[in-house]
Write a protein that holds these residues in place. Structure first.
Motif, PDB file in Angstrom:
ATOM      1  N   GLN A  11       0.839  -1.207   0.000  1.00  0.00           N
ATOM      2  CA  GLN A  11       0.000   0.000   0.000  1.00  0.00           C
ATOM      3  C   GLN A  11       0.874   1.258   0.000  1.00  0.00           C
ATOM      4  OE1 GLN A  11      -2.418  -0.930   3.473  1.00  0.00           O
ATOM      5  NE2 GLN A  11      -4.194  -1.342   2.171  1.00  0.00           N
ATOM      6  N   ASN A  12       1.923   1.254   0.820  1.00  0.00           N
ATOM      7  CA  ASN A  12       2.827   2.410   0.872  1.00  0.00           C
ATOM      8  C   ASN A  12       3.549   2.605  -0.461  1.00  0.00           C
ATOM      9  OD1 ASN A  12       2.097   2.825   3.537  1.00  0.00           O
ATOM     10  ND2 ASN A  12       3.937   1.875   4.375  1.00  0.00           N
ATOM     11  N   LEU A  13       3.987   1.496  -1.064  1.00  0.00           N
ATOM     12  CA  LEU A  13       4.682   1.567  -2.343  1.00  0.00           C
ATOM     13  C   LEU A  13       3.791   2.180  -3.417  1.00  0.00           C
ATOM     14  CD1 LEU A  13       6.939   0.906  -4.380  1.00  0.00           C
ATOM     15  CD2 LEU A  13       5.952  -1.391  -4.546  1.00  0.00           C
ATOM     16  N   PHE A  14       2.576   1.669  -3.566  1.00  0.00           N
ATOM     17  CA  PHE A  14       1.698   2.176  -4.619  1.00  0.00           C
ATOM     18  C   PHE A  14       1.229   3.600  -4.344  1.00  0.00           C
ATOM     19  CE2 PHE A  14       1.415  -2.384  -5.581  1.00  0.00           C
ATOM     20  CZ  PHE A  14       1.792  -2.329  -6.912  1.00  0.00           C
ATOM     21  N   ALA A  15       1.067   3.951  -3.081  1.00  0.00           N
ATOM     22  CA  ALA A  15       0.718   5.340  -2.747  1.00  0.00           C
ATOM     23  C   ALA A  15       1.859   6.270  -3.144  1.00  0.00           C
ATOM     24  CB  ALA A  15       0.410   5.467  -1.259  1.00  0.00           C
ATOM     25  N   ALA A  16       3.087   5.879  -2.852  1.00  0.00           N
ATOM     26  CA  ALA A  16       4.254   6.702  -3.205  1.00  0.00           C
ATOM     27  C   ALA A  16       4.440   6.767  -4.711  1.00  0.00           C
ATOM     28  CB  ALA A  16       5.514   6.147  -2.535  1.00  0.00           C
ATOM     29  N   LEU A  17       4.211   5.660  -5.383  1.00  0.00           N
ATOM     30  CA  LEU A  17       4.385   5.608  -6.836  1.00  0.00           C
ATOM     31  C   LEU A  17       3.451   6.580  -7.542  1.00  0.00           C
ATOM     32  CD1 LEU A  17       5.624   4.228  -9.347  1.00  0.00           C
ATOM     33  CD2 LEU A  17       3.858   2.480  -9.135  1.00  0.00           C
ATOM     34  N   SER A  18       2.239   6.712  -7.043  1.00  0.00           N
ATOM     35  CA  SER A  18       1.250   7.555  -7.722  1.00  0.00           C
ATOM     36  C   SER A  18       1.177   8.978  -7.173  1.00  0.00           C
ATOM     37  CB  SER A  18      -0.128   6.897  -7.653  1.00  0.00           C
ATOM     38  OG  SER A  18      -0.550   6.753  -6.317  1.00  0.00           O
ATOM     39  N   ASP A  19       1.976   9.311  -6.180  1.00  0.00           N
ATOM     40  CA  ASP A  19       1.934  10.643  -5.563  1.00  0.00           C
ATOM     41  C   ASP A  19       3.067  11.513  -6.103  1.00  0.00           C
ATOM     42  OD1 ASP A  19       1.920  12.907  -3.976  1.00  0.00           O
ATOM     43  OD2 ASP A  19       1.800  11.804  -2.089  1.00  0.00           O
ATOM     44  N   PRO A  20       2.750  12.500  -6.936  1.00  0.00           N
ATOM     45  CA  PRO A  20       3.805  13.344  -7.500  1.00  0.00           C
ATOM     46  C   PRO A  20       4.549  14.170  -6.442  1.00  0.00           C
ATOM     47  CG  PRO A  20       1.644  14.194  -8.095  1.00  0.00           C
ATOM     48  CD  PRO A  20       1.421  12.888  -7.386  1.00  0.00           C
ATOM     49  N   ALA A  21       3.996  14.275  -5.244  1.00  0.00           N
ATOM     50  CA  ALA A  21       4.687  14.996  -4.169  1.00  0.00           C
ATOM     51  C   ALA A  21       5.847  14.181  -3.606  1.00  0.00           C
ATOM     52  CB  ALA A  21       3.708  15.362  -3.056  1.00  0.00           C
ATOM     53  N   ILE A  22       5.842  12.867  -3.844  1.00  0.00           N
ATOM     54  CA  ILE A  22       6.942  12.000  -3.416  1.00  0.00           C
ATOM     55  C   ILE A  22       7.989  12.018  -4.520  1.00  0.00           C
ATOM     56  CG2 ILE A  22       7.613   9.638  -2.784  1.00  0.00           C
ATOM     57  CD1 ILE A  22       5.690  10.853  -0.770  1.00  0.00           C
ATOM     58  N   THR A  23       9.190  12.429  -4.200  1.00  0.00           N
ATOM     59  CA  THR A  23      10.236  12.494  -5.219  1.00  0.00           C
ATOM     60  C   THR A  23      10.627  11.089  -5.676  1.00  0.00           C
ATOM     61  OG1 THR A  23      12.082  12.391  -3.661  1.00  0.00           O
ATOM     62  CG2 THR A  23      11.177  14.595  -4.148  1.00  0.00           C
ATOM     63  N   LEU A  24      11.180  11.023  -6.869  1.00  0.00           N
ATOM     64  CA  LEU A  24      11.660   9.732  -7.362  1.00  0.00           C
ATOM     65  C   LEU A  24      12.788   9.219  -6.477  1.00  0.00           C
ATOM     66  CD1 LEU A  24      11.561  10.275 -11.224  1.00  0.00           C
ATOM     67  CD2 LEU A  24       9.904   9.068  -9.778  1.00  0.00           C
ATOM     68  N   GLU A  25      13.575  10.121  -5.911  1.00  0.00           N
ATOM     69  CA  GLU A  25      14.636   9.711  -4.983  1.00  0.00           C
ATOM     70  C   GLU A  25      14.031   9.043  -3.751  1.00  0.00           C
ATOM     71  OE1 GLU A  25      18.081  11.688  -2.185  1.00  0.00           O
ATOM     72  OE2 GLU A  25      17.553  12.711  -4.042  1.00  0.00           O
ATOM     73  N   ASP A  26      12.961   9.636  -3.217  1.00  0.00           N
ATOM     74  CA  ASP A  26      12.288   9.023  -2.069  1.00  0.00           C
ATOM     75  C   ASP A  26      11.644   7.693  -2.465  1.00  0.00           C
ATOM     76  OD1 ASP A  26      13.036  11.063  -0.359  1.00  0.00           O
ATOM     77  OD2 ASP A  26      11.133  12.137  -0.534  1.00  0.00           O
ATOM     78  N   LEU A  27      11.069   7.627  -3.668  1.00  0.00           N
ATOM     79  CA  LEU A  27      10.486   6.385  -4.149  1.00  0.00           C
ATOM     80  C   LEU A  27      11.545   5.288  -4.236  1.00  0.00           C
ATOM     81  CD1 LEU A  27       8.039   4.847  -5.306  1.00  0.00           C
ATOM     82  CD2 LEU A  27       8.691   5.753  -7.566  1.00  0.00           C
ATOM     83  N   SER A  28      12.751   5.643  -4.623  1.00  0.00           N
ATOM     84  CA  SER A  28      13.823   4.650  -4.754  1.00  0.00           C
ATOM     85  C   SER A  28      14.161   4.005  -3.407  1.00  0.00           C
ATOM     86  CB  SER A  28      15.070   5.259  -5.390  1.00  0.00           C
ATOM     87  OG  SER A  28      15.706   6.151  -4.502  1.00  0.00           O
TER      88      SER A  28
END
Length: 134
Positions: A11-28
């Motif tokens: 759930q956290n992964l998919f929320a971060a993946l679809s949230d443009p406020a989460i940077t790609l660095e944070d997603l990594s």
């Protein structure tokens, strides 16, 4: 990993993946540096996955993920989920995804995934691995 922990991670992964406020660095931060994703015959490393994430963010307005099944055992999670998305051009995409996640040190090191377009434009069959050309 417990079933509850696995569901929370996904759930956290998919929320971060679809949230443009989460940077790609944070997603990594969800992934190991040697991450590999095998999806529908395509192979993405971490850099490729982050390009894929940027492509999805550029194309999709909203994304809703519904988990049908999650199984967790040791360092493996298996899931079946349905993705309902509205594209920025107004189109809609619905896909069924079957995925196996391998974890190492609390991060995802590998995903093997198959996607099936349930509804939407046939050109979106590659949504699971699409990267916009540069």
């Amino acid at each position: 990993m417990t079933q509850t922990n696995a569901k929370q991670l996904l759930q956290n992964l998919f929320a971060a993946l679809s949230d443009p406020a989460i940077t790609l660095e944070d997603l990594s931060g969800f992934f190991t540096s040697d991450y590999v994703q095998l999806v529908d015959g395509e192979t993405l490393n971490l850099a490729g996955f982050l390009e894929h994430a940027a492509t999805l963010r550029g194309a999709l307005e909203t994304v809703d993920v519904e988990f049908e099944t999650i199984i967790a055992r040791d360092n493996t999670i298996a899931d079946i989920h349905i993705v309902n998305a509205r594209k920025k051009n107004g189109g809609r995409v619905k896909m069924k995804v079957i995925a196996f996640y391998t974890l190492r040190d609390g991060k995802i090191s590998r995903i093997e995934e198959l996607t099936h377009l349930i509804s939407g434009n046939g050109a979106d069959r590659d949504m699971g691995s699409r990267i916009d050309p540069k």
